[in-house]
Motif scaffolding. Structure first.
Motif, short mmCIF file in Angstrom:
data_model
loop_
_atom_site.label_atom_id
_atom_site.label_comp_id
_atom_site.label_asym_id
_atom_site.label_seq_id
_atom_site.Cartn_x
_atom_site.Cartn_y
_atom_site.Cartn_z
N ALA A 82 -18.47 16.39 9.95
CA ALA A 82 -18.09 15.07 10.45
C ALA A 82 -17.00 14.43 9.59
O ALA A 82 -16.11 13.74 10.10
CB ALA A 82 -19.32 14.17 10.49
N SER A 83 -17.04 14.68 8.28
CA SER A 83 -16.04 14.05 7.40
C SER A 83 -14.62 14.45 7.77
O SER A 83 -13.68 13.67 7.56
CB SER A 83 -16.29 14.43 5.94
N GLY A 84 -14.47 15.66 8.31
CA GLY A 84 -13.13 16.16 8.65
C GLY A 84 -12.58 15.59 9.94
O GLY A 84 -11.38 15.74 10.23
N SER A 114 -27.01 9.07 8.46
CA SER A 114 -27.16 8.57 9.81
C SER A 114 -25.79 8.33 10.46
O SER A 114 -25.60 7.39 11.24
CB SER A 114 -28.03 7.30 9.84
N ASN A 115 -24.90 9.18 10.11
CA ASN A 115 -23.57 9.23 10.73
C ASN A 115 -22.76 7.94 10.70
O ASN A 115 -22.11 7.58 11.68
CB ASN A 115 -23.66 9.72 12.18
N HIS A 116 -22.81 7.21 9.60
CA HIS A 116 -21.75 6.21 9.44
C HIS A 116 -21.32 6.14 8.00
O HIS A 116 -20.99 5.09 7.48
CB HIS A 116 -22.09 4.83 10.01
N GLY A 117 -21.29 7.32 7.39
CA GLY A 117 -21.14 7.30 5.94
C GLY A 117 -19.87 7.84 5.37
O GLY A 117 -19.79 8.05 4.16
C1 LIG Z 1 -15.88 11.16 15.50
C2 LIG Z 1 -16.48 10.53 14.26
C3 LIG Z 1 -15.86 9.43 13.68
C4 LIG Z 1 -16.40 8.82 12.54
N1 LIG Z 1 -15.76 7.76 11.97
C5 LIG Z 1 -16.25 7.19 10.84
C6 LIG Z 1 -15.58 6.10 10.22
O1 LIG Z 1 -14.54 5.65 10.68
N2 LIG Z 1 -16.11 5.57 9.08
C7 LIG Z 1 -17.28 6.04 8.56
O2 LIG Z 1 -17.72 5.52 7.55
N3 LIG Z 1 -17.93 7.09 9.11
C8 LIG Z 1 -17.45 7.67 10.24
N4 LIG Z 1 -18.11 8.72 10.83
C9 LIG Z 1 -19.34 9.23 10.20
C10 LIG Z 1 -18.98 10.14 9.04
O3 LIG Z 1 -17.98 11.05 9.44
C11 LIG Z 1 -20.21 10.91 8.56
O4 LIG Z 1 -21.26 10.01 8.35
C12 LIG Z 1 -19.92 11.60 7.23
O5 LIG Z 1 -18.67 12.25 7.28
C13 LIG Z 1 -21.02 12.61 6.89
O6 LIG Z 1 -20.62 13.26 5.70
P1 LIG Z 1 -21.49 14.44 5.12
O7 LIG Z 1 -20.84 14.85 3.87
O8 LIG Z 1 -22.91 14.02 5.07
O9 LIG Z 1 -21.45 15.56 6.26
P2 LIG Z 1 -20.29 16.52 6.81
O10 LIG Z 1 -18.95 16.03 6.53
O11 LIG Z 1 -20.63 16.81 8.23
O12 LIG Z 1 -20.49 17.82 5.94
C14 LIG Z 1 -21.61 18.65 6.11
C15 LIG Z 1 -21.20 20.06 5.77
O13 LIG Z 1 -22.37 20.88 5.79
C16 LIG Z 1 -22.00 22.15 6.18
N5 LIG Z 1 -23.18 22.87 6.66
C17 LIG Z 1 -23.90 22.62 7.77
N6 LIG Z 1 -24.90 23.50 7.89
C18 LIG Z 1 -24.82 24.34 6.83
C19 LIG Z 1 -25.56 25.48 6.41
N7 LIG Z 1 -26.62 25.93 7.10
N8 LIG Z 1 -25.18 26.10 5.27
C20 LIG Z 1 -24.12 25.66 4.55
N9 LIG Z 1 -23.37 24.60 4.92
C21 LIG Z 1 -23.72 23.94 6.04
C22 LIG Z 1 -20.96 21.93 7.27
O14 LIG Z 1 -20.10 23.03 7.43
C23 LIG Z 1 -20.23 20.68 6.76
O15 LIG Z 1 -19.01 21.00 6.11
C24 LIG Z 1 -17.59 9.34 11.98
C25 LIG Z 1 -18.22 10.45 12.56
C26 LIG Z 1 -17.67 11.05 13.69
C27 LIG Z 1 -18.35 12.25 14.27
#
Ligand SMILES: Cc1cc2nc3c(=O)[nH]c(=O)nc-3n(C[C@H](O)[C@H](O)[C@H](O)COP(=O)(O)OP(=O)(O)OC[C@H]3O[C@@H](n4cnc5c(N)ncnc54)[C@H](O)[C@@H]3O)c2cc1C
Length: 452
Positions: A57-59, A403-406
């Motif tokens: 999601a971060s990408g 919870s997807n806003h992080g």
């Molecule tokens: C379209 C969209 C727009 C958004 N816009 C905003 C915004 O403007 N502002 C904001 O604050 N938030 C926004 N968010 C929410 C935000 O993107 C996410 O809350 C945040 O990026 C989550 O970060 P993370 O590091 O937890 O997860 P992620 O960035 O998803 O990273 C998780 C990683 O885990 C890896 N992974 C998964 N399963 C496995 C496995 N079995 N083994 C090894 N690796 C694994 C994946 O490959 C991935 O790279 C948005 C989300 C979406 C979808």
């Protein structure tokens, strides 16, 4: 992916799963904490990701960074994160343009309380009330402002947005400079436990890696890891007012995020004095009509956000997400993001969002043909109350499930690093798993978004 190397050791004191904003921020800050406390350094940390940096999601995040939350605990956490963004804007590709919450009357009171509490915590913002003053304030920034029925404007002077992938590259480079190893192409498949129940090794498709501590930062794959860690698929929640406990509530639910880009020159959205503008977020119950044929799109509450973004090459933003109406077990998270055949936005979104832009600012009227018809959007794993979960399970497994806003919560990794090193964080305390059964829930706002 710019990974340290592709060699995988069979042990590492600290393993972090997921190279998104939280995994990378935790890795970088943990490296600093270990060094500062004489307990080790970045060479003790291994980040693994099944694909690589930015694959989740971060990408694909819009990258909006704001303080505007109705819940006091969220606001304090965001104020902490904004300071981290501000600490190195170049490395984090951070644009401190500010943020505006522009609302109709149904949200007036909620936003007024946000403003009051921002003042209490020293977060700089202006609050404008009343239809005439709001229009005048907005026209002072954009002379073509035309949204009707707006009765409050909260203008946060800090915050703005960051370029999603560039910020992650910046974080990864900082972590690697501290000796952290980041290895892609490693899929975690499970966890081994010792006799006390603690995690003793992370099981992967390339063999087991033994560890002393594991941090799981899986973004939309939170439910997969929850299941791997054998945590409950349904939970009990206590109503804080009545004390009544409701059981069998699914722990995870998916929402589909609706985002896209209008392929116009980003400079089209400059302010009256030729500057790059704040991020705009509008929530209103004014009827929304199609900018193409004048038909009514909705007469219910709707919301949009947008910003000019050179990285997306246009005006980028989104609208309120919708619940994926399936049991979480039946939702296919992979392939993720633009690769998903199921969860990308369609023509309805383009029609609504571009019409809403035109509703707010005349300059967007007649631009529908320039909407970029490329796949966009993505799903997120939400907790039962749509607020993050930051907690330790099985003694030595820290879960960061935002919870997807992080994306904006870059500071959570710093706080988690401090907790791993022994300091409990007051800012993370309101986001423990026990809040559900104890009824320590966050207040709920009138916003149409699940994350306000
Ligand atoms: C379209 C969209 C727009 C958004 N816009 C905003 C915004 O403007 N502002 C904001 O604050 N938030 C926004 N968010 C929410 C935000 O993107 C996410 O809350 C945040 O990026 C989550 O970060 P993370 O590091 O937890 O997860 P992620 O960035 O998803 O990273 C998780 C990683 O885990 C890896 N992974 C998964 N399963 C496995 C496995 N079995 N083994 C090894 N690796 C694994 C994946 O490959 C991935 O790279 C948005 C989300 C979406 C979808």
């Amino acid at each position: 992916m710019s990974a340290s190397s592709n060699t995988l050791d069979s042990q590492s004191p600290y393993i972090i799963v997921g190279a998104g904003i939280h995994g990378l921020s935790t890795a970088y800050h943990l490296a600093l904490e270990l060094k500062a406390r004489g307990k080790g350094d970045g060479r003790d940390i291994l980040v693994v990701d099944k694909t690589g940096i930015s694959a989740g999601a971060s990408g694909i995040a819009c990258g909006v960074i704001r303080n505007n939350y109705f819940q006091p605990a969220m606001r304090e956490l965001m104020a902490h994160s904004v300071k981290i963004w501000e600490s190195d804007p170049a490395a984090f590709s951070y644009h401190p343009v500010g943020y505006m919450q522009i609302s109709s009357e149904s949200m007036h009171e909620d936003v007024a309380s946000i403003h009051q509490q921002q003042q209490a915590i020293g977060y700089q913002s202006s609050f404008i009330e009343g239809a005439a003053d709001c229009t005048a304030y907005m026209r002072g920034i954009f002379d073509d402002w035309q949204a009707q029925g707006i009765t409050s404007v909260l203008h946060e002077k800090s915050g703005g947005y960051a370029n999603n992938r560039k910020a992650l590259e910046g974080l990864a480079a900082k972590a690697e400079a501290e000796g952290v190893r980041i290895v892609g192409g490693v899929t975690v498949t499970g966890f081994s436990h010792d006799n006390s129940g603690a995690v003793s090794a992370v099981e992967t498709d390339r063999g087991n890696i033994s560890c002393d501590y594991v941090v799981v930062a899986p973004g939309p794959w939170a439910k997969h890891f929850w299941d791997m860690l054998q945590l409950p698929s349904t939970i009990c929640i206590k109503n804080p007012q009545s004390g009544v406990i409701t059981s069998d509530i699914p722990m995870w639910i998916y929402w589909s995020l609706q985002e896209g880009t209008l392929g116009v020159d980003p400079k089209l959205q400059q302010t009256n004095d030729g500057k790059m503008p704040p991020v705009i977020h509008v929530d209103t119950d004014a009827p929304l009509y199609s900018d193409v044929d004048g038909s009514l799109i909705t007469d219910k509450m709707w919301g949009i956000y947008y910003k000019p973004d050179f990285h997306f090459d246009g005006i980028q933003g989104g609208a309120a997400p919708f619940i994926v109406d399936k049991s979480a077990d039946a939702v296919a998270v992979d392939p993720y993001g633009a690769e998903s055949p199921e969860f990308i936005v369609g023509e309805d979104f383009a029609n609504m969002w571009v019409s809403a832009l035109a509703h707010c600012q005349k300059r967007f009227s007649g631009t529908m043909a320039q909407y970029k018809k490329e796949p966009s959007g993505g799903i997120g794993a939400f907790t039962p109350d749509s607020f993050p979960l930051f907690d330790r399970f099985h003694q030595n497994c820290y879960m960061i499930a935002d919870s997807n806003h992080g994306y904006k919560m870059i500071g959570v990794g710093k706080l988690v690093a401090e907790e791993i090193c022994g300091d409990n964080s007051r800012l993370l305390e309101p986001f423990r798993f026990s809040r559900y059964i104890e009824g320590r829930l966050h207040p709920v706002s009138n916003s149409p978004f699940p994350w306000s």
